[in-house]
Write an enzyme that holds these catalytic residues in place. Structure first.
Site, PDB file in Angstrom:
ATOM      1  N   LEU A 183      83.778   2.213 -70.837  1.00 25.05           N
ATOM      2  CA  LEU A 183      83.096   0.980 -70.436  1.00 25.05           C
ATOM      3  C   LEU A 183      82.485   0.265 -71.640  1.00 25.05           C
ATOM      4  O   LEU A 183      81.778   0.882 -72.443  1.00 25.05           O
ATOM      5  CB  LEU A 183      81.971   1.316 -69.448  1.00 25.05           C
ATOM      6  CG  LEU A 183      81.057   0.135 -69.055  1.00 25.05           C
ATOM      7  CD1 LEU A 183      81.784  -0.827 -68.126  1.00 25.05           C
ATOM      8  CD2 LEU A 183      79.772   0.628 -68.399  1.00 25.05           C
ATOM      9  N   HIS A 235      59.379  -4.254 -65.207  1.00 28.53           N
ATOM     10  CA  HIS A 235      60.429  -4.093 -66.217  1.00 28.53           C
ATOM     11  C   HIS A 235      60.837  -2.629 -66.350  1.00 28.53           C
ATOM     12  O   HIS A 235      62.000  -2.314 -66.528  1.00 28.53           O
ATOM     13  CB  HIS A 235      59.961  -4.639 -67.573  1.00 28.53           C
ATOM     14  CG  HIS A 235      59.730  -6.124 -67.558  1.00 28.53           C
ATOM     15  ND1 HIS A 235      60.647  -6.997 -67.019  1.00 28.53           N
ATOM     16  CD2 HIS A 235      58.700  -6.885 -68.005  1.00 28.53           C
ATOM     17  CE1 HIS A 235      60.186  -8.234 -67.142  1.00 28.53           C
ATOM     18  NE2 HIS A 235      58.999  -8.195 -67.726  1.00 28.53           N
ATOM     19  N   ASP A 250      67.321 -10.271 -62.668  1.00 34.09           N
ATOM     20  CA  ASP A 250      66.104 -11.065 -62.468  1.00 34.09           C
ATOM     21  C   ASP A 250      65.252 -10.480 -61.344  1.00 34.09           C
ATOM     22  O   ASP A 250      65.770  -9.853 -60.422  1.00 34.09           O
ATOM     23  CB  ASP A 250      66.507 -12.518 -62.145  1.00 34.09           C
ATOM     24  CG  ASP A 250      65.360 -13.488 -62.379  1.00 34.09           C
ATOM     25  OD1 ASP A 250      64.381 -13.122 -63.055  1.00 34.09           O
ATOM     26  OD2 ASP A 250      65.447 -14.630 -61.868  1.00 34.09           O
TER      27      ASP A 250
HETATM   28  C1  IPE Z   1      66.992 -15.075 -67.102  1.00 38.07           C
HETATM   29  O1  IPE Z   1      65.898 -14.846 -66.296  1.00 38.07           O
HETATM   30  C2  IPE Z   1      66.915 -14.196 -68.310  1.00 38.07           C
HETATM   31  C3  IPE Z   1      67.090 -12.769 -68.077  1.00 38.07           C
HETATM   32  C4  IPE Z   1      67.348 -12.182 -66.946  1.00 38.07           C
HETATM   33  C5  IPE Z   1      66.964 -11.969 -69.265  1.00 38.07           C
HETATM   34  P1  IPE Z   1      64.590 -15.740 -66.381  1.00 38.07           P
HETATM   35  O2  IPE Z   1      63.665 -15.192 -65.365  1.00 38.07           O
HETATM   36  O3  IPE Z   1      64.100 -15.822 -67.765  1.00 38.07           O
HETATM   37  O4  IPE Z   1      65.154 -17.178 -65.950  1.00 38.07           O
HETATM   38  P2  IPE Z   1      64.418 -18.444 -65.350  1.00 38.07           P
HETATM   39  O5  IPE Z   1      63.241 -18.724 -66.235  1.00 38.07           O
HETATM   40  O6  IPE Z   1      63.993 -18.093 -63.959  1.00 38.07           O
HETATM   41  O7  IPE Z   1      65.449 -19.510 -65.358  1.00 38.07           O
HETATM   42  C1  IPE Z   2      63.929 -10.349 -65.360  1.00 40.33           C
HETATM   43  O1  IPE Z   2      62.810 -10.313 -64.557  1.00 40.33           O
HETATM   44  C2  IPE Z   2      63.735  -9.657 -66.665  1.00 40.33           C
HETATM   45  C3  IPE Z   2      63.679 -10.544 -67.828  1.00 40.33           C
HETATM   46  C4  IPE Z   2      63.765 -11.843 -67.822  1.00 40.33           C
HETATM   47  C5  IPE Z   2      63.508  -9.887 -69.104  1.00 40.33           C
HETATM   48  P1  IPE Z   2      61.667 -11.404 -64.664  1.00 40.33           P
HETATM   49  O2  IPE Z   2      60.642 -10.912 -65.617  1.00 40.33           O
HETATM   50  O3  IPE Z   2      62.238 -12.733 -64.972  1.00 40.33           O
HETATM   51  O4  IPE Z   2      61.098 -11.372 -63.184  1.00 40.33           O
HETATM   52  P2  IPE Z   2      60.618 -12.593 -62.315  1.00 40.33           P
HETATM   53  O5  IPE Z   2      61.720 -13.603 -62.306  1.00 40.33           O
HETATM   54  O6  IPE Z   2      59.382 -13.119 -62.976  1.00 40.33           O
HETATM   55  O7  IPE Z   2      60.346 -12.009 -60.964  1.00 40.33           O
HETATM   56 MG    MG Z   3      62.879 -14.289 -63.825  1.00 42.07          MG
END
Ligand code: IPE
Ligand code: IPE
Ligand code: MG
Length: 248
Positions: A141, A47, A30
């Protein structure tokens, strides 16, 4: 393409990781969006940076001799993001596999998918299926990608399969449910790491995390380095896991 040697026992001890390493690590990757925002860049730039982290972390898990690594790449709830972001994520993922598959395969890794890839564009689906097919006999792995994954959907799917198979109520036990989850061939989940400060599961491996240890770090996923992974593992190794028993 490179072959990465496993760390020797001495190297692992040198990292301060003497003892039993987690067999199965789950990572909620995240913070890509926040990483980009801090740099006044569009979210997909975050990303892309996150993909670089993934490359390094998979390699590190391999070198440490971890049995299974499950990364949360796209949740069933992530469809609610703007369509441009969803598309950017898909093309990055396809690009990742096109670029990495030779190296993942050559290093003996086995790609496993958790989630329903049917709704994805043909190109993405083909690329994911090829990666799974090509690495299915590898014994290194187990690199598991949770994509269009939601733990609740996974449990519903398991229940449906069990009912379809005609199981009698008394035949249904925890083992049968576990055998119908995407993780059926994986070791028990030992450690869940979530980057970027949020302390929640967001529908990741609910069943499997029953007795996992959680490590939360403020570090944003694109900044999460192999050293950070070793730090998370070190924290895990200091925990006392009781599994409901009295220990010590
Ligand atoms: C969880 O992250 C999903 C992934 C890392 C793929 P999100 O950013 O979507 O989660 P919330 O919305 O903060 O709970
Ligand atoms: C995690 O990073 C990646 C996915 C959920 C695919 P985010 O896109 O959720 O990044 P934040 O949480 O908005 O910073
Ligand atoms: Mg996120």
């Amino acid at each position: 393409m490179r072959i990465y040697e496993r760390y020797t026992r001495e190297q692992i001890e040198g990292f301060g990781l003497a003892g039993e390493l987690p067999k199965h690590i789950g990572i909620i990757m995240d913070g890509n969006g926040r990483w980009a925002k801090k740099r006044f860049m569009p979210r997909p730039v975050g990303h892309r940076a996150g993909m670089e982290s993934l490359h390094e972390i998979v390699r590190e898990a391999h070198c440490l001799g971890i049995e299974a690594l499950t990364v949360y790449a796209f949740s069933t709830e992530n469809w609610q993001r703007p369509v441009q972001e969803v598309n950017a994520l898909f093309s990055l993922l396809t690009e990742y596999f096109a670029k990495e598959i030779d190296e993942l395969d050559a290093n003996g890794m086995r790609i496993i998918l958790l989630g329903d890839i049917e709704p994805f564009p043909d190109k993405v689906r083909e690329c994911l299926k090829d990666a799974v097919e090509r690495t299915k006999n590898n014994s290194g792995l187990r690199f598991c990608i949770a994509i269009n994954y939601g733990a609740r959907a996974e449990i519903v799917r398991a229940v449906r399969n069990i009912v379809k198979a005609g199981a009698a109520p008394e035949q249904i036990d925890e083992e049968l449910v576990s055998r119908n989850l995407y993780t059926k061939d994986l070791p028990e989940l030992d450690l869940v790491v979530r980057t970027a400060g949020e302390q929640r599961l967001s529908n990741f491996l609910l069943w499997q995390a029953a007795y996992a240890e959680f490590v939360f770090t403020e570090v944003l996923w694109p900044d999460y380095t192999p050293e950070e992974l070793r730090k998370s593992i070190k924290i895990f190794m200091k925990r006392t896991r009781r599994f409901g028993r009295v220990v010590g």
